[in-house]
Design a protein around this motif. Structure first.
Motif, PDB file in Angstrom:
ATOM      1  N   THR A  89       0.838  -1.208   0.000  1.00 58.14           N
ATOM      2  CA  THR A  89       0.000   0.000   0.000  1.00 58.14           C
ATOM      3  C   THR A  89       0.867   1.251   0.000  1.00 58.14           C
ATOM      4  OG1 THR A  89      -0.126   0.059   2.421  1.00 58.14           O
ATOM      5  CG2 THR A  89      -1.855  -1.153   1.261  1.00 58.14           C
ATOM      6  N   VAL A  90       0.284   2.339  -0.482  1.00 57.12           N
ATOM      7  CA  VAL A  90       0.816   3.692  -0.276  1.00 57.12           C
ATOM      8  C   VAL A  90      -0.342   4.495   0.297  1.00 57.12           C
ATOM      9  CG1 VAL A  90       2.623   3.573  -2.014  1.00 57.12           C
ATOM     10  CG2 VAL A  90       0.333   4.294  -2.698  1.00 57.12           C
ATOM     11  N   THR A  91      -0.061   5.294   1.311  1.00 62.78           N
ATOM     12  CA  THR A  91      -1.136   5.805   2.155  1.00 62.78           C
ATOM     13  C   THR A  91      -1.054   7.302   2.376  1.00 62.78           C
ATOM     14  OG1 THR A  91      -1.210   3.700   3.345  1.00 62.78           O
ATOM     15  CG2 THR A  91      -2.179   5.589   4.464  1.00 62.78           C
ATOM     16  N   THR A  92      -2.222   7.907   2.461  1.00 65.80           N
ATOM     17  CA  THR A  92      -2.348   9.248   3.011  1.00 65.80           C
ATOM     18  C   THR A  92      -3.452   9.207   4.048  1.00 65.80           C
ATOM     19  OG1 THR A  92      -2.465  11.612   2.479  1.00 65.80           O
ATOM     20  CG2 THR A  92      -4.102  10.189   1.424  1.00 65.80           C
ATOM     21  N   GLY A  93      -3.472  10.186   4.924  1.00 68.72           N
ATOM     22  CA  GLY A  93      -4.504  10.221   5.955  1.00 68.72           C
ATOM     23  C   GLY A  93      -5.017  11.634   6.139  1.00 68.72           C
ATOM     24  N   GLY A 219      -8.913   2.900  11.209  1.00 64.16           N
ATOM     25  CA  GLY A 219      -8.086   2.265  12.229  1.00 64.16           C
ATOM     26  C   GLY A 219      -8.821   1.986  13.527  1.00 64.16           C
ATOM     27  N   ASN A 220     -10.002   2.580  13.674  1.00 64.70           N
ATOM     28  CA  ASN A 220     -10.801   2.364  14.891  1.00 64.70           C
ATOM     29  C   ASN A 220     -11.513   1.017  14.769  1.00 64.70           C
ATOM     30  OD1 ASN A 220     -12.162   2.648  17.267  1.00 64.70           O
ATOM     31  ND2 ASN A 220     -13.477   4.337  16.595  1.00 64.70           N
ATOM     32  N   ASP A 221     -10.744  -0.040  14.957  1.00 66.30           N
ATOM     33  CA  ASP A 221     -11.206  -1.391  14.683  1.00 66.30           C
ATOM     34  C   ASP A 221     -10.533  -2.321  15.695  1.00 66.30           C
ATOM     35  OD1 ASP A 221     -10.768  -4.131  13.343  1.00 66.30           O
ATOM     36  OD2 ASP A 221     -12.204  -3.188  11.963  1.00 66.30           O
ATOM     37  N   LEU A 227      -3.325  -5.843  16.936  1.00 67.10           N
ATOM     38  CA  LEU A 227      -1.961  -5.941  16.435  1.00 67.10           C
ATOM     39  C   LEU A 227      -1.043  -4.895  17.061  1.00 67.10           C
ATOM     40  CD1 LEU A 227      -2.796  -6.383  12.630  1.00 67.10           C
ATOM     41  CD2 LEU A 227      -2.248  -8.176  14.287  1.00 67.10           C
ATOM     42  N   PHE A 228      -1.619  -4.027  17.866  1.00 66.91           N
ATOM     43  CA  PHE A 228      -0.896  -2.884  18.424  1.00 66.91           C
ATOM     44  C   PHE A 228      -0.666  -3.019  19.937  1.00 66.91           C
ATOM     45  CE2 PHE A 228      -0.702   1.938  18.974  1.00 66.91           C
ATOM     46  CZ  PHE A 228       0.459   2.101  18.234  1.00 66.91           C
ATOM     47  N   LYS A 229      -1.044  -4.161  20.492  1.00 71.72           N
ATOM     48  CA  LYS A 229      -0.993  -4.330  21.951  1.00 71.72           C
ATOM     49  C   LYS A 229       0.409  -4.110  22.526  1.00 71.72           C
ATOM     50  CE  LYS A 229      -4.783  -7.686  22.302  1.00 71.72           C
ATOM     51  NZ  LYS A 229      -5.119  -9.095  22.642  1.00 71.72           N
ATOM     52  N   GLU A 230       1.417  -4.608  21.830  1.00 73.46           N
ATOM     53  CA  GLU A 230       2.791  -4.472  22.317  1.00 73.46           C
ATOM     54  C   GLU A 230       3.148  -3.008  22.530  1.00 73.46           C
ATOM     55  OE1 GLU A 230       7.367  -5.061  20.656  1.00 73.46           O
ATOM     56  OE2 GLU A 230       5.651  -5.587  19.403  1.00 73.46           O
ATOM     57  N   VAL A 231       2.779  -2.175  21.585  1.00 70.78           N
ATOM     58  CA  VAL A 231       3.093  -0.751  21.667  1.00 70.78           C
ATOM     59  C   VAL A 231       2.273  -0.089  22.773  1.00 70.78           C
ATOM     60  CG1 VAL A 231       3.110   1.439  20.420  1.00 70.78           C
ATOM     61  CG2 VAL A 231       3.693  -0.685  19.225  1.00 70.78           C
ATOM     62  N   PRO A 319       1.209   7.177  13.415  1.00 69.08           N
ATOM     63  CA  PRO A 319       1.977   6.699  12.257  1.00 69.08           C
ATOM     64  C   PRO A 319       2.502   5.272  12.445  1.00 69.08           C
ATOM     65  CG  PRO A 319       2.559   8.971  12.747  1.00 69.08           C
ATOM     66  CD  PRO A 319       1.714   8.487  13.891  1.00 69.08           C
ATOM     67  N   LEU A 320       2.952   4.965  13.650  1.00 67.78           N
ATOM     68  CA  LEU A 320       3.447   3.614  13.917  1.00 67.78           C
ATOM     69  C   LEU A 320       2.317   2.597  13.811  1.00 67.78           C
ATOM     70  CD1 LEU A 320       5.748   1.726  14.854  1.00 67.78           C
ATOM     71  CD2 LEU A 320       5.040   2.237  17.215  1.00 67.78           C
ATOM     72  N   PHE A 321       1.158   2.924  14.361  1.00 66.54           N
ATOM     73  CA  PHE A 321      -0.011   2.053  14.272  1.00 66.54           C
ATOM     74  C   PHE A 321      -0.344   1.752  12.817  1.00 66.54           C
ATOM     75  CE2 PHE A 321      -4.895   1.947  14.571  1.00 66.54           C
ATOM     76  CZ  PHE A 321      -4.922   0.566  14.730  1.00 66.54           C
ATOM     77  N   GLN A 322      -0.366   2.784  12.009  1.00 67.11           N
ATOM     78  CA  GLN A 322      -0.648   2.629  10.580  1.00 67.11           C
ATOM     79  C   GLN A 322       0.325   1.659   9.930  1.00 67.11           C
ATOM     80  OE1 GLN A 322      -0.848   6.303   8.036  1.00 67.11           O
ATOM     81  NE2 GLN A 322       0.929   5.359   7.073  1.00 67.11           N
ATOM     82  N   GLU A 323       1.611   1.832  10.208  1.00 66.30           N
ATOM     83  CA  GLU A 323       2.630   1.009   9.554  1.00 66.30           C
ATOM     84  C   GLU A 323       2.643  -0.429  10.067  1.00 66.30           C
ATOM     85  OE1 GLU A 323       4.430   2.067   6.869  1.00 66.30           O
ATOM     86  OE2 GLU A 323       3.058   3.756   7.067  1.00 66.30           O
ATOM     87  N   MET A 324       2.093  -0.650  11.260  1.00 71.89           N
ATOM     88  CA  MET A 324       2.060  -2.002  11.810  1.00 71.89           C
ATOM     89  C   MET A 324       0.891  -2.816  11.289  1.00 71.89           C
ATOM     90  SD  MET A 324       3.344  -1.476  15.762  1.00 71.89           S
ATOM     91  CE  MET A 324       3.568  -3.227  16.089  1.00 71.89           C
ATOM     92  N   ILE A 325      -0.136  -2.158  10.768  1.00 70.48           N
ATOM     93  CA  ILE A 325      -1.321  -2.895  10.318  1.00 70.48           C
ATOM     94  C   ILE A 325      -1.500  -2.875   8.812  1.00 70.48           C
ATOM     95  CG2 ILE A 325      -2.464  -2.433  12.516  1.00 70.48           C
ATOM     96  CD1 ILE A 325      -4.287  -0.465  11.015  1.00 70.48           C
ATOM     97  N   LEU A 326      -0.617  -2.164   8.089  1.00 75.18           N
ATOM     98  CA  LEU A 326      -0.681  -2.116   6.634  1.00 75.18           C
ATOM     99  C   LEU A 326       0.634  -2.586   6.027  1.00 75.18           C
ATOM    100  CD1 LEU A 326      -2.298   1.406   5.970  1.00 75.18           C
ATOM    101  CD2 LEU A 326      -3.440  -0.806   5.798  1.00 75.18           C
TER     102      LEU A 326
END
Length: 520
Positions: A89-93, A219-221, A227-231, A319-326
């Motif tokens: 993917t390539v992303t904007t938000g 991302g509100n899912d 997948l973000f629990k560690e962070v 930004p980190l959340f985005q990169e961890m799930i995409l």
């Protein structure tokens, strides 16, 4: 459209920090992984590890988010392709602006679509999916509850609280919708057929960009947050993201760059229906500010494990959340976004997550018939559109006038006269020298006043030209802000429904210049 390009540094709209990044300044290279060039993407592909399990979770989440919507085939194919290990993917938000908000909302998305196309041509063995990340969790309603059209502000007033994506399109919104009867039908249908703001934005974005395969991600899912629990745990209990972001922030400040974001020890909000408030450490665990909610350490760990959806990342962690799930390779953002991402590479490194290619979106100024006529009458080049009006006016009036407003010859005559007479008078009484000097100063001030009166008179004579120039500059920068940050797309779309298609055809994601686009 007719296209002209202006160097970004000539527009007065961008910080040295942003311009130095684009120019590849050596001192900034430790703060990112890949240069914003098409050749960098093979490195990014090689660095991006994204498991089959994550792809399956993402695929299921997207199917649920799009449930009930009629999709373009291009979107369906792209969602399915995300299960494949050679798809990226390539992303904007962006926030959930009403009716797209300012023009740069669509510029960001079009830049992202065109990047995916360009990469597809350059790397045909892979597939590239453009993504719009909806900022559904944002709670700053005042930033998104209006749009501006033809100088008028259209605003939705609501007392709802919490994440704006959950805001219900209630009676107050239906009343607001009546005030925008001129809006295209697809906007009205998107809003009137939706329960929440997030649902409506997904629909109108899909209408505008679905044929280009744009995938909208929320991302509100719960499944994606899992997948973000560690962070989440590291941020709550160790504050390691804060430490890494602070190190980068201090290093950048030592280089003379101003911070865009300010990390906190805890960079998470507590999120639930009607609430999105910061989480802070308390004497006995944690507390949610502006609420009565308190959690012990054990209760907080259980909440992370069982309800990760209750945690919402702030600007440091999103930004980190985005990169961890995409399976993401690039993020396209505006000048402020690009700058704050540079504060975050250490956070990515901490969690062994590849830092994406950080790319500026495209920038544009749209010019239609009436303003083009005025520009022609003024004889302006595209660069003149970005000048300061007062500076231009001074040069213009001086250039066309037959008068010397500084009265240089007269000033020299006065100075010579007083200096000569002061010298002669000094032989009689030395104190007369200061008297002559004071007289010279007063006389020169009178000449300054006369010069100013001459300039004012000339400005009155040239008022038509000055008004025309001021009108053009106000068009290009309403209220002093760039057009793309103020004006809504409907200003052009209502009379030019092919606007999106035209911009897709003309934007180049690797062209880092201001595009001045004339409607012809």
């Amino acid at each position: 459209m007719k296209k002209h390009c202006v160097d970004l540094s000539k527009t007065g709209q961008f910080s040295p920090f942003f311009l130095n990044y684009i120019q590849g300044k050596e001192e900034l290279k430790p703060f990112y992984s890949h240069s914003p060039k098409v050749e960098s993407f093979q490195e990014a592909i090689d660095a991006k590890g994204f498991s089959t399990e994550k792809r399956q979770i993402l695929h299921r989440a997207l199917q649920q988010q799009y449930d009930g919507m009629v999709l373009e085939e291009e979107v369906t194919l792209n969602i399915e392709a995300l299960k494949d290990g050679k798809t990226f993917t390539v992303t904007t938000g962006h926030q959930l602006n009403l009716f797209t908000g300012p023009l740069y909302f669509i510029y960001k998305i079009i830049s992202t679509i065109n990047l995916s196309k360009k990469l597809q041509e350059f790397y045909p063995e892979y597939r590239f999916v453009p993504v719009y990340w909806m900022a559904t969790e944002d709670h700053d309603f005042d930033e998104i509850n209006y749009f501006k059209l033809d100088g008028k502000k259209y605003q939705w007033q609501s007392n709802q609280k919490g994440a704006v994506g959950d805001f219900e399109l209630d009676a107050s919104f239906k009343e607001f919708l009546k005030s925008v009867s001129f809006a295209p039908l697809f906007f009205k249908e998107a809003y009137s057929s939706s329960k929440t703001l997030a649902e409506a934005v997904r629909k109108y974005v899909n209408h505008l960009f679905g044929s280009y395969g744009l995938v909208v991600v929320d991302g509100n899912d719960a499944s994606l947050k899992s997948l973000f629990k560690e962070v989440i745990l590291a941020d709550l209990f160790e504050h390691s993201p804060y430490q890494k972001a602070q190190e980068a922030t201090q290093a950048l400040e030592q280089l003379g760059y101003k911070s865009q974001i300010f990390p906190r020890e805890i960079n998470l909000f507590y999120l639930d229906k009607g609430i999105r408030e910061r989480i802070e450490r308390a004497a006995q665990g944690f507390q949610v500010v502006n609420s009565g909610l308190n959690f012990s350490e054990e209760e907080m760990k259980n909440l992370v494990e069982n309800h990760p959806e209750r945690f919402s990342p702030n600007v440091v962690l999103r930004p980190l959340f985005q990169e961890m799930i995409l399976p993401n390779l690039a993020y396209l953002g505006g000048p402020a976004e690009v700058v704050y991402w540079l504060q975050l590479k250490g956070v990515f490194d901490q969690f062994e997550t590849p830092f994406p290619v950080l790319m500026p979106r495209n920038f544009a100024l749209l010019l239609d018939g009436p303003v083009l006529k005025k520009i022609g009458q003024l004889g302006w080049s595209p660069n003149d559109l970005f000048r300061d009006f007062k500076e231009w006016k001074k040069e213009f009036v001086q250039g066309v006038s037959k008068f010397d407003f500084d009265l240089e010859e007269e000033r020299k005559v006065i100075q010579d006269l007083f200096d000569r007479k002061a010298s002669e008078a000094s032989s009689l009484d030395t104190s007369l020298v200061s008297a002559f000097e004071a007289g010279k100063v007063r006389s020169l001030k009178v000449l300054d006043q006369m010069g100013a009166k001459l300039r004012k008179a000339e400005e009155r004579r040239l008022q038509v030209e000055l008004n025309r120039a001021q009108s053009v500059m106000e068009y290009a920068a309403p209220g002093g802000s760039p057009q793309e940050r103020v004006v809504n797309m409907m200003q052009f779309y209502l009379s030019r429904p092919e606007l999106v298609e035209e911009l897709v055809g003309i934007f180049d994601p690797f062209e880092y210049q201001m595009m001045v686009l004339e409607f012809v």
